[in-house]
Motif scaffolding. Structure first.
Motif, short mmCIF file in Angstrom:
data_model
loop_
_atom_site.label_atom_id
_atom_site.label_comp_id
_atom_site.label_asym_id
_atom_site.label_seq_id
_atom_site.Cartn_x
_atom_site.Cartn_y
_atom_site.Cartn_z
N THR A 67 -3.98 -12.79 -12.14
CA THR A 67 -4.96 -12.16 -11.24
C THR A 67 -4.38 -11.03 -10.40
O THR A 67 -5.05 -10.06 -10.12
CB THR A 67 -5.58 -13.21 -10.28
OG1 THR A 67 -4.50 -13.89 -9.61
CG2 THR A 67 -6.44 -14.21 -11.00
N GLY A 68 -3.12 -11.17 -9.99
CA GLY A 68 -2.55 -10.19 -9.06
C GLY A 68 -1.39 -9.38 -9.61
O GLY A 68 -0.80 -8.58 -8.88
N GLY A 69 -1.02 -9.57 -10.87
CA GLY A 69 0.06 -8.81 -11.48
C GLY A 69 1.40 -9.02 -10.77
O GLY A 69 1.83 -10.15 -10.53
N ALA A 70 2.03 -7.90 -10.35
CA ALA A 70 3.38 -7.95 -9.77
C ALA A 70 3.43 -8.70 -8.45
O ALA A 70 4.52 -9.05 -7.98
CB ALA A 70 3.90 -6.53 -9.58
N GLY A 228 -4.33 -3.68 -0.73
CA GLY A 228 -5.41 -4.53 -1.25
C GLY A 228 -5.18 -5.96 -0.84
O GLY A 228 -4.49 -6.22 0.16
N LYS A 229 -5.71 -6.88 -1.63
CA LYS A 229 -5.60 -8.31 -1.29
C LYS A 229 -4.14 -8.76 -1.26
O LYS A 229 -3.72 -9.53 -0.41
CB LYS A 229 -6.39 -9.12 -2.32
CG LYS A 229 -6.53 -10.58 -1.96
CD LYS A 229 -7.30 -11.32 -3.06
CE LYS A 229 -7.28 -12.82 -2.80
NZ LYS A 229 -7.80 -13.57 -3.94
N TRP A 438 -3.78 -7.55 8.50
CA TRP A 438 -3.09 -6.77 7.46
C TRP A 438 -2.51 -7.67 6.35
O TRP A 438 -1.40 -7.46 5.87
CB TRP A 438 -1.97 -5.91 8.06
CG TRP A 438 -2.44 -5.07 9.19
CD1 TRP A 438 -3.16 -3.92 9.11
CD2 TRP A 438 -2.24 -5.32 10.59
NE1 TRP A 438 -3.43 -3.44 10.37
CE2 TRP A 438 -2.87 -4.27 11.29
CE3 TRP A 438 -1.59 -6.31 11.32
CZ2 TRP A 438 -2.88 -4.19 12.68
CZ3 TRP A 438 -1.59 -6.24 12.71
CH2 TRP A 438 -2.23 -5.19 13.36
N GLN A 439 -3.22 -8.72 6.00
CA GLN A 439 -2.80 -9.67 4.95
C GLN A 439 -1.49 -10.39 5.27
O GLN A 439 -0.83 -10.93 4.38
CB GLN A 439 -2.66 -8.98 3.58
CG GLN A 439 -3.95 -8.60 2.90
CD GLN A 439 -4.49 -7.28 3.39
OE1 GLN A 439 -3.73 -6.34 3.57
NE2 GLN A 439 -5.77 -7.22 3.65
N VAL A 440 -1.08 -10.38 6.54
CA VAL A 440 0.14 -11.10 6.91
C VAL A 440 -0.17 -12.60 6.87
O VAL A 440 -1.22 -13.05 7.33
CB VAL A 440 0.62 -10.70 8.32
CG1 VAL A 440 1.78 -11.59 8.78
CG2 VAL A 440 1.04 -9.25 8.32
N ASN A 441 0.76 -13.37 6.30
CA ASN A 441 0.57 -14.82 6.20
C ASN A 441 0.39 -15.44 7.59
O ASN A 441 1.17 -15.14 8.50
CB ASN A 441 1.81 -15.41 5.51
CG ASN A 441 1.64 -16.86 5.16
OD1 ASN A 441 1.49 -17.70 6.04
ND2 ASN A 441 1.65 -17.15 3.88
N PRO A 442 -0.63 -16.31 7.76
CA PRO A 442 -0.87 -16.92 9.08
C PRO A 442 0.36 -17.66 9.62
O PRO A 442 0.56 -17.73 10.83
CB PRO A 442 -2.00 -17.91 8.82
CG PRO A 442 -2.63 -17.48 7.56
CD PRO A 442 -1.61 -16.75 6.76
N GLY A 443 1.18 -18.18 8.72
CA GLY A 443 2.37 -18.90 9.14
C GLY A 443 3.32 -18.03 9.94
O GLY A 443 3.95 -18.48 10.90
#
Lengths: 476, 80
Positions: A67-70, A228-229, A438-443
């Protein structure tokens, strides 16, 4: 039918090996949980490697590449980075564990902070965050069998059989059973992954080089991590959260493996060579890329590896691949059962007699595995949200652990607990409200809040509060 | 196991501890390096794959160097 027969035989073989792991009569939790702290580097290697390669390695990494490639390359460096830190951290934890008789992660917090309450908090959070991960293994196992047999009922049957076998050999053999099964699991997994690396790209695309050359022509963006995602920040924060979670031994089932080592050198030696082993995770990524070229986008991403395998190999060989994948669910599940049950028996219930502790511990093994199985069959989505919290929630233990590794603690118990709870609240809020920065992991965001609050509270208690006390105490 | 030769100065031994920083930085910066995070292929594989694989493999020699240069030369015996 052939695949199902091979699969069931493999599960039974894993169970038998687990039973054979027992070497004598277990009279206390220490022997059952950490094998008297007597494992050499060879066994500890398989325990540590066995815990890291799970169904995630087989199914989800290939699915993410599909789904997300690299973006899936984030899975390559995080464990090797964790092992660099573990080279220094694990021997210190082992030394403290031997000196103070730790059997669990919560023992560390309880002893280092002289606070049984801190130990209880860590134990509760550890079980809450690990239970969905156990369910994921069992659900993944059912998915594997369902995909290779094409039959939903055989998936459920295999979930029940595998859980029953895991519970039985864990109760009978403890960590020695896990070690015995880990030998088979890792040997089988390496062989299967190498075969898949050769066969799958060759069968569908004419070889690995063709897979990537075609991807470059058809969809070059999949070869890069881009906005992106799955952005660059997503990639880095995912690497960091998983690396820190593993490096700081925040995952409860990491502890029995480390504490069971005979000496510090065994742990350092494994940390030196385990990064090489993690290169194997590139293989499911390459297979995911192959799927990108030949499968429809509507295919369940978690089923990519097994769907491609079923099309390229004969039935019996698909069964062997399924056994390797099933083993990668059963062995970590066994380690998780030990991790969770000892947390409850040692740090939450705490029976006075050794016999009572063993009884509570064994009861918890049955209850947690049974709960994960029942929820996996009846409500597979119930714990799905909690699973999002597993690593981002567990990583919040890191500051408290790092601060207490040295002879002089860097945090007092109050600030450490405050930071931990604040981090957890932030992670839960971000995850369940689907808030993303900015798609930063909540952790990582939770960890930043955790550290700022803990350090702030520490500075406050060390400087301002004593001054207030002095002022209050002064005669007026 | 301690070596028989003269013990090197503590500062030189501690310098070995800095070695793993190089591959660690190379790995965490991978997606921000334009020549790595690109659609070009190195040896038939995506550049990002090759970069991460090579630096992951280099972690082992750097940790071997730490083991040899810091722990062994320090002559620290593990408790058994």
């Amino acid at each position: 039918m052939t695949a199902l027969a091979v699969c069931v035989s493999g599960m039974v073989l894993i169970g038998v090996l687990g039973f054979l792991g027992r070497t004598g009569r277990y009279t206390d939790l220490a022997e059952w949980t950490v094998a008297g702290r007597n494992f050499g580097a060879f066994t500890v290697w398989f325990l540590q490697a066995g815990e890291t390669f799970t169904t995630f390695t087989f199914l989800a990494v290939a699915g993410l590449a599909f789904t997300g490639g690299a973006a899936a390359t984030y899975a390559i460096p995080y464990l090797p980075l964790a092992f660099v830190a573990l080279y220094f951290v694990a021997p210190v934890v082992w030394r403290l564990g031997k000196r103070h008789g730790y059997l669990t992660q919560a023992d560390f917090f309880s002893e280092r902070y002289a606070s049984p309450l801190f130990g209880k908090i860590v134990a509760v959070l550890g079980v809450v965050f690990l239970l969905p991960y156990l369910q994921l293994q069992i659900t993944g196992l059912g998915l594997i069998v369902r995909l290779v047999t094409g039959n939903a009922s055989s998936g459920v049957f295999s979930m029940v059989l595998a859980t029953g076998l895991v519970v039985a050999f864990v109760l009978w053999s403890g960590i020695r059973g896990v070690a015995n099964t880990a030998y088979l699991k890792d040997a089988l997994m390496v062989i299967v992954l190498v075969v898949l690396l050769i066969v799958v790209p060759l069968h569908y695309a004419g070889g690995i080089e063709h897979v990537f050359a075609t991807t470059r022509t058809v969809d070059p963006a999949m070869l890069t991590v881009h906005a992106g995602k799955f952005s660059e920040l997503w990639w880095l924060s995912s690497v960091l959260v998983s690396a820190v979670a593993n490096a700081c031994m925040t995952v409860p089932h990491q502890w029995p493996g480390v504490l069971s080592a005979r000496n510090e050198r065994a742990l350092r030696l494994n940390a030196v060579f385990l990064p090489v082993y993690q290169i194997a995770i590139m293989i499911p990524i390459i297979i995911g890329f192959t799927g990108l070229l030949v499968l429809s986008k509507t295919v369940d991403s978690n089923g990519v590896l097994l769907t491609l395998t079923a099309g390229a190999l004969p039935g019996w060989a698909v069964g062997v691949v399924a056994v390797a994948a099933v083993a990668s669910a059963m062995v970590p599940s066994a380690a998780m059962c030990i991790g969770m049950s000892t947390l409850v028996a040692r740090n939450l219930v705490r029976p006075r007699r050794q016999r009572g502790a063993v009884l509570v511990n064994h009861t918890v093994v049955v209850v947690t595995a049974g709960l994960a199985l029942v929820l996996g069959i009846l409500r597979p989505d119930l714990l799905a949200n909690l699973l999002l919290l597993t690593f981002s929630g567990l990583v919040q233990f890191a500051p408290g652990l790092v601060a207490a590794l040295g002879d002089r603690r860097l945090l007092s118990k109050g600030p450490a607990i405050l930071g931990l709870l604040a981090g957890e609240v932030v992670v839960v809020w971000l995850t369940f409200n689907d808030v993303s920065f900015w798609q930063v992991n909540p952790g990582i965001i939770g960890l930043a809040c955790n550290i700022v609050l803990a350090v702030g509270a520490q500075v406050f208690t060390r400087t301002i509060r004593p001054r207030c006390r002095r002022v209050g105490a002064a005669p007026t | 196991m301690p070596t028989n030769g003269p013990r090197p100065p503590r500062r030189r031994r501690r310098a070995f501890l800095l070695l793993p920083i190089v591959p660690v930085l190379a790995l965490v910066s991978a997606v921000w390096l334009p020549f790595v995070n690109s659609d070009r292929l190195w040896l038939g594989l995506p550049a990002l794959f090759v970069w991460t694989a090579v630096w992951v493999l280099l972690l082992t020699p750097t940790l071997v160097a730490v083991e040899w240069g810091f722990y062994r030369r320090r002559g620290a015996e593990d408790p058994r």
